[in-house]
Design a protein around this motif. Structure first.
Motif, PDB file in Angstrom:
ATOM      1  N   MET A   1     -20.665 -32.897 -56.556  1.00 42.06           N
ATOM      2  CA  MET A   1     -19.561 -32.806 -55.629  1.00 42.06           C
ATOM      3  C   MET A   1     -19.737 -31.513 -54.837  1.00 42.06           C
ATOM      4  N   ASN A   2     -19.715 -31.605 -53.516  1.00 39.62           N
ATOM      5  CA  ASN A   2     -19.851 -30.450 -52.636  1.00 39.62           C
ATOM      6  C   ASN A   2     -18.485 -29.873 -52.307  1.00 39.62           C
ATOM      7  N   TYR A   3     -18.427 -28.565 -52.031  1.00 38.05           N
ATOM      8  CA  TYR A   3     -17.170 -27.947 -51.642  1.00 38.05           C
ATOM      9  C   TYR A   3     -17.409 -26.926 -50.543  1.00 38.05           C
ATOM     10  N   LYS A   4     -16.379 -26.680 -49.750  1.00 40.63           N
ATOM     11  CA  LYS A   4     -16.424 -25.727 -48.648  1.00 40.63           C
ATOM     12  C   LYS A   4     -15.129 -24.931 -48.633  1.00 40.63           C
ATOM     13  N   ILE A   5     -15.200 -23.669 -48.237  1.00 36.93           N
ATOM     14  CA  ILE A   5     -14.008 -22.840 -48.042  1.00 36.93           C
ATOM     15  C   ILE A   5     -14.010 -22.439 -46.576  1.00 36.93           C
ATOM     16  N   ILE A   6     -13.026 -22.935 -45.835  1.00 36.53           N
ATOM     17  CA  ILE A   6     -12.973 -22.644 -44.413  1.00 36.53           C
ATOM     18  C   ILE A   6     -11.582 -22.174 -44.031  1.00 36.53           C
ATOM     19  N   TYR A  90     -18.039 -16.621 -52.721  1.00 37.89           N
ATOM     20  CA  TYR A  90     -17.809 -17.334 -51.471  1.00 37.89           C
ATOM     21  C   TYR A  90     -16.820 -16.574 -50.601  1.00 37.89           C
ATOM     22  N   VAL A  91     -16.985 -16.718 -49.307  1.00 36.40           N
ATOM     23  CA  VAL A  91     -16.067 -16.144 -48.325  1.00 36.40           C
ATOM     24  C   VAL A  91     -15.686 -17.252 -47.349  1.00 36.40           C
ATOM     25  N   PRO A  92     -14.519 -17.125 -46.737  1.00 42.06           N
ATOM     26  CA  PRO A  92     -14.132 -18.153 -45.771  1.00 42.06           C
ATOM     27  C   PRO A  92     -14.974 -18.079 -44.512  1.00 42.06           C
ATOM     28  N   VAL A  93     -15.091 -19.203 -43.847  1.00 38.33           N
ATOM     29  CA  VAL A  93     -15.795 -19.311 -42.581  1.00 38.33           C
ATOM     30  C   VAL A  93     -14.770 -19.707 -41.528  1.00 38.33           C
ATOM     31  N   ILE A  94     -14.764 -18.998 -40.433  1.00 37.73           N
ATOM     32  CA  ILE A  94     -13.870 -19.334 -39.334  1.00 37.73           C
ATOM     33  C   ILE A  94     -14.691 -20.089 -38.294  1.00 37.73           C
ATOM     34  N   ARG A 171     -15.780 -35.931 -66.550  1.00 41.18           N
ATOM     35  CA  ARG A 171     -14.790 -34.863 -66.392  1.00 41.18           C
ATOM     36  C   ARG A 171     -15.557 -33.577 -66.124  1.00 41.18           C
ATOM     37  N   ILE A 172     -15.222 -32.923 -65.015  1.00 46.14           N
ATOM     38  CA  ILE A 172     -15.863 -31.651 -64.713  1.00 46.14           C
ATOM     39  C   ILE A 172     -14.802 -30.570 -64.568  1.00 46.14           C
ATOM     40  N   GLU A 173     -15.138 -29.398 -65.023  1.00 44.61           N
ATOM     41  CA  GLU A 173     -14.270 -28.233 -64.882  1.00 44.61           C
ATOM     42  C   GLU A 173     -15.128 -27.122 -64.306  1.00 44.61           C
ATOM     43  N   ARG A 174     -14.688 -26.548 -63.188  1.00 42.87           N
ATOM     44  CA  ARG A 174     -15.462 -25.514 -62.510  1.00 42.87           C
ATOM     45  C   ARG A 174     -14.574 -24.338 -62.114  1.00 42.87           C
ATOM     46  N   ARG A 175     -15.215 -23.185 -62.014  1.00 46.22           N
ATOM     47  CA  ARG A 175     -14.593 -21.973 -61.482  1.00 46.22           C
ATOM     48  C   ARG A 175     -15.478 -21.484 -60.345  1.00 46.22           C
ATOM     49  N   ILE A 176     -14.881 -21.264 -59.210  1.00 46.97           N
ATOM     50  CA  ILE A 176     -15.595 -20.796 -58.025  1.00 46.97           C
ATOM     51  C   ILE A 176     -14.994 -19.452 -57.650  1.00 46.97           C
ATOM     52  N   VAL A 177     -15.829 -18.436 -57.536  1.00 49.66           N
ATOM     53  CA  VAL A 177     -15.363 -17.095 -57.196  1.00 49.66           C
ATOM     54  C   VAL A 177     -15.381 -16.940 -55.680  1.00 49.66           C
ATOM     55  N   PHE A 178     -14.267 -16.436 -55.131  1.00 46.00           N
ATOM     56  CA  PHE A 178     -14.227 -16.193 -53.687  1.00 46.00           C
ATOM     57  C   PHE A 178     -13.493 -14.895 -53.388  1.00 46.00           C
ATOM     58  N   GLU A 179     -13.817 -14.328 -52.261  1.00 45.98           N
ATOM     59  CA  GLU A 179     -13.186 -13.089 -51.796  1.00 45.98           C
ATOM     60  C   GLU A 179     -12.061 -13.455 -50.845  1.00 45.98           C
ATOM     61  N   HIS A 180     -10.941 -12.765 -50.992  1.00 43.77           N
ATOM     62  CA  HIS A 180      -9.778 -13.007 -50.145  1.00 43.77           C
ATOM     63  C   HIS A 180      -9.312 -11.716 -49.496  1.00 43.77           C
ATOM     64  N   ASN A 181      -8.917 -11.808 -48.242  1.00 45.66           N
ATOM     65  CA  ASN A 181      -8.277 -10.708 -47.543  1.00 45.66           C
ATOM     66  C   ASN A 181      -7.261 -11.316 -46.595  1.00 45.66           C
ATOM     67  N   PRO A 182      -5.968 -10.961 -46.721  1.00 45.73           N
ATOM     68  CA  PRO A 182      -4.970 -11.565 -45.851  1.00 45.73           C
ATOM     69  C   PRO A 182      -5.217 -11.281 -44.361  1.00 45.73           C
ATOM     70  N   ASN A 183      -5.953 -10.225 -44.044  1.00 44.61           N
ATOM     71  CA  ASN A 183      -6.263  -9.928 -42.637  1.00 44.61           C
ATOM     72  C   ASN A 183      -7.150 -11.006 -42.013  1.00 44.61           C
ATOM     73  N   TRP A 184      -7.914 -11.715 -42.824  1.00 47.58           N
ATOM     74  CA  TRP A 184      -8.775 -12.784 -42.299  1.00 47.58           C
ATOM     75  C   TRP A 184      -7.953 -13.962 -41.811  1.00 47.58           C
ATOM     76  N   LEU A 185      -6.706 -14.052 -42.210  1.00 48.56           N
ATOM     77  CA  LEU A 185      -5.862 -15.186 -41.833  1.00 48.56           C
ATOM     78  C   LEU A 185      -5.116 -14.950 -40.527  1.00 48.56           C
ATOM     79  N   LYS A 186      -5.308 -13.784 -39.927  1.00 48.21           N
ATOM     80  CA  LYS A 186      -4.600 -13.446 -38.678  1.00 48.21           C
ATOM     81  C   LYS A 186      -5.386 -13.849 -37.465  1.00 48.21           C
TER      82      LYS A 186
END
Length: 186
Positions: A1-6, A90-94, A171-186
């Motif tokens: 299963m593929n995943y994306k953070i955008i 992972y980091v978000p992509v704009i 049944r799959i269980e996964r943990r994905i590490v990502f970086e968050h910054n609320p400034n990226w959402l502006k």
């Protein structure tokens, strides 16, 4: 299963499209893939020549090929990560402009039922939790408004059941590490 953070879903694109990726590791380029999957099309762009800007990286390209191949703008996806330690971060992509929220996109050719989807600061309790109990094929999208969450490293934890025809569910269980910054959402 593929995943994306955008951080954006495109409604349309003009003659050029810009991808922006935040910097988290002091200058090292992230790994990024831009792709779109569909019944009548497949598009993938990787090994992008990124330009460094103030707080991250960007890449702009002519959308001629996308337009000629009739790739729907709202189906273009991207994923970016940095190699930090034993697992990618992972980091978000704009894509184009930010939507102001995170979109976590999972793709599977089989039907998938998400029993757990959680976002938690590393080592702490979940600050967001939901599920998708109805099995779904292709894309499943979870959104999270992280504007009030402090900047830092987070984990996305999910438990899913992948249903295959004439086979037992996985049944799959996964943990994905990502970086968050609320400034990226502006």
């Amino acid at each position: 299963m593929n995943y994306k953070i955008i951080l954006a879903s495109l409604a349309s694109f003009g003659k050029t499209l810009t991808v922006q990726i935040p910097q988290i590791n002091g200058g090292k380029n992230p790994q990024i893939i831009v792709k779109s999957l569909g019944d009548n099309y497949h598009y993938q762009m990787d090994d992008l020549l990124l330009s460094k800007n103030g707080s991250g990286f960007s890449f702009s390209w002519d959308t001629y090929v996308l337009r000629e191949a009739k790739i729907p703008a709202n189906k273009l996806r991207a994923v970016a990560s940095y190699s930090l330690g034993s697992q990618p971060v992972y980091v978000p992509v704009i894509l184009g402009q930010t939507s102001g929220k995170y979109e976590f996109v999972f793709y599977s050719e089989n039907r998938v039922r998400f029993t757990t989807f959680e976002i938690l600061p590393q080592g702490e309790k979940a600050i967001y939790s939901t599920s998708r109990p109805n099995p779904k094929k292709d894309e499943t999208i979870f959104t999270w408004d992280g504007r009030n969450a402090p900047a830092g490293r987070y984990e996305l934890r999910y438990v899913a059941n992948i249903e295959r025809i004439n086979e037992p569910s996985d049944r799959i269980e996964r943990r994905i590490v990502f970086e968050h910054n609320p400034n990226w959402l502006k």
